[in-house]
Design an enzyme around this catalytic site. Structure first.
Site, PDB file in Angstrom:
ATOM      1  CB  SER A 157     -35.385 -57.004  23.778  1.00 66.23           C
ATOM      2  OG  SER A 157     -35.150 -57.312  22.763  1.00 66.23           O
ATOM      3  CD  GLU A 160     -40.325 -62.966  24.800  1.00 63.35           C
ATOM      4  OE1 GLU A 160     -40.534 -62.146  24.012  1.00 63.35           O
ATOM      5  OE2 GLU A 160     -40.493 -62.784  25.824  1.00 63.35           O
ATOM      6  CG  HIS A 218     -39.667 -59.427  21.931  1.00 61.04           C
ATOM      7  ND1 HIS A 218     -38.737 -60.086  22.860  1.00 61.04           N
ATOM      8  CD2 HIS A 218     -38.892 -58.455  21.732  1.00 61.04           C
ATOM      9  CE1 HIS A 218     -37.677 -59.427  23.132  1.00 61.04           C
ATOM     10  NE2 HIS A 218     -37.627 -58.305  22.493  1.00 61.04           N
TER      11      HIS A 218
END
Length: 540
Positions: free
Chosen positions: A212, A346, A439
């Site tokens: 991330s 995601e 995610h």
């Protein structure tokens, strides 16, 4: 309890004394792992060093206890992202790192002579440059250390202290550098270069990896001139490679932050005050006020500037000379082997307090504002029902993570080996909840986090064995890549082989590893969607 008692084991405690920049640190043995925690890699960025580039480590006398973590960067549990628990010490004095190695590794003294130096993996945590630390998951990285690498994890400045650009308020008496968190990461990598041999690590074989925001750090570091030669391979897990902006925008966010900070401190408006007054406000404000103003700015940014993140590196033309996607396009990124990939969906995670992506109708309209009608129509056709919730989440996730990662992969592959993946596996309960492989889910597999309460809850309806198996395969790929630059080097029975990504060869066209219950290789997965995005203005 004394250091000697805590570190008791097969080795004498003093064999865990290591000399590094600044002095001697004493580690601790925990079963089959040796750990050194809270090692400073730069001077405390406090007082006159607040909002300044990291300075050299301050030396200490005697032996420094490295059995405990250092303080984490100031952060909040009440913002968009869940920060560290309140019981964990927070401090601006947060520039520290963690080193782990297997207890059966050679001692630093032997390794320093050049015998059997181990590959090094340096992890940069995520958290939207707002939250996170090296101590977030207590056992993270230990499995890598058990398998023969030296694992390093880095804490760096977050929030306004690290990722707002106040350089426009600089004065000769009180300068403010840009890209402070990014500079911290470079300083940590320089510390690794200078010190990791003493732990048995090879300074000539360093892999930097992150997820991330940590992956945004990786792709950005690949284009920072000051980072040249500090790492030799890179892994970017779910990066938002385009989440960094020009000074015109970051200066506006800095001004908005000053307004929020001034209002919170009852200092009136700073809109028309001098640079000197702004500098005094920034340098004198209590750290809790800085964190609160950061939270307020973050809450307004997704609607005022859709598709952006206000905590970000800035393309300042100096430390970060150009947009990373342009550097990758023209071969100006560091030409190191790269693993890069995203998860299947995601965007599905970013709901509720995490609602930061371009997933509402007004935000989506703003994203398309500069894009031709034909391109808008082609992209929308790939998300039937847009702006319905599921379609909007997938659109937003692809905009922020998937498509710019594709651009990094195809551009960097012209100059260095690239291996592309997509993480598809998700336990049944996660799918039923509508998240699928969202995610951050791959972190539970990669770092074997499945024995905690959340990991066990995820698999209460099944899928645990398959998910754990995917994690074991990922670790083998990541470890082989760290050792050799090729994820296939020693995997043996692991099938299928992971081919290099190539956007220009007819017979190896965009081959991508899909990590699932049964792994597979696909040629240009979601190719029609990729083509639809091809002419989208912000990514061209």
């Amino acid at each position: 309890m004394s250091v000697e008692t805590r570190a008791s084991g097969a080795r004498d405690v003093h064999e865990l004394d290591v000399r590094v920049s600044g002095g001697v640190v004493r580690g601790i043995r925990e079963a089959d792992i040796e750990a050194w925690r809270g090692i400073p890699y730069a001077a405390p960025p406090v007082g006159a060093l607040r909002f300044r580039a990291p300075a050299p480590v301050l030396p200490w006398q005697g032996v420094r206890d490295a059995s405990r973590h250092g303080a984490v960067a100031p952060q909040s549990r009440r913002g968009q992202f869940l920060g560290a628990p309140s019981a964990i010490p927070r401090s601006e004095d947060c520039l520290n790192l963690l080193v782990l190695r297997g207890a059966d590794a050679r001692t630093g003294a032997n390794a320093a002579r050049g015998d059997d130096l181990a590959p090094v993996m340096v992890f940069i945590h995520g958290g939207a440059y707002s939250v996170g630390s090296v101590r977030e998951v207590p056992h993270q990285g230990m499995d890598f250390a058990r398998n023969g690498v030296i694992y390093v994890a880095v804490s760096y400045r977050l929030g306004a202290l690290g990722y707002l650009d106040f350089s426009s308020y600089s004065t000769p008496e009180r300068p403010f550098e840009s890209n402070l968190g990014l500079r911290d990461q470079v300083a940590a990598l320089a510390w690794v270069r200078d010190n990791i041999r003493a732990f048995g690590g090879d300074p000539g074989n360093v892999t930097v990896f992150g997820e991330s925001a940590g992956a945004n750090a990786v792709t950005t570091l690949m284009t920072v001139p000051a980072a040249a030669g500090l790492f030799h391979r890179a892994i970017a897990q779910s990066p938002p490679p385009n989440a960094l902006y020009l000074p015109e925008l970051t200066a506006r966010w800095a001004g908005q932050f000053l307004e929020l900070l001034s209002s919170a401190l009852d200092n009136g408006s700073v809109e028309a005050t001098s640079h000197e007054d702004a500098a005094a406000l920034l340098t004198g404000a209590p750290v809790d006020a800085l964190v609160a103003a950061t939270n307020a700015l973050q809450l307004r940014t997704p609607d005022e500037d859709p598709g952006t993140l206000c905590l970000c590196p800035v393309i300042d033309g100096d430390y970060l000379p150009e947009r990373p996607l342009d550097a990758f396009k023209h071969g100006r990124a560091h030409r190191v082997p790269l693993i890069i990939g995203t998860n299947d969906r995601e965007g599905s995670l970013f709901t509720g307090r995490l609602d930061i992506l371009a997933s509402t109708p007004p935000r989506i309209r703003a994203i398309f504002a500069r894009t031709r009608k034909k391109t808008r129509k082609a992209i929308k056709a790939e998300y039937p029902g847009l702006p319905a919730r599921r379609a909007a989440a997938d659109f937003a996730g692809d905009y922020s993570f998937w498509y710019p990662s594709i651009k990094v992969a195809e551009r960097h592959a012209r100059y260095a080996p690239v291996y592309m993946y997509r993480f598809d596996i998700a336990p049944r309960l996660v799918r039923l909840a509508g998240f699928d492989a969202t995610h951050g889910l791959e972190l539970f597999a990669l770092f074997d986090r499945m024995n905690g309460w959340f990991g066990r809850t995820m698999t209460v309806l099944g899928g645990r064995r398959a998910f754990l198996g995917a994690g074991r395969r990922m670790r083998r790929w990541w470890l082989d890549f760290a050792r050799t630059g090729d994820p296939n080097a020693q995997t043996g029975a692991v099938s299928p082989a992971w081919p290099r990504y190539d956007a220009e060869s007819d017979d190896r066209y965009r081959l991508t590893l899909i990590i699932d219950e049964v792994d597979r290789v696909e040629c240009d997965p979601r190719g029609e969607r990729r083509v639809a995005w091809q002419e989208f203005v912000p990514h061209v």
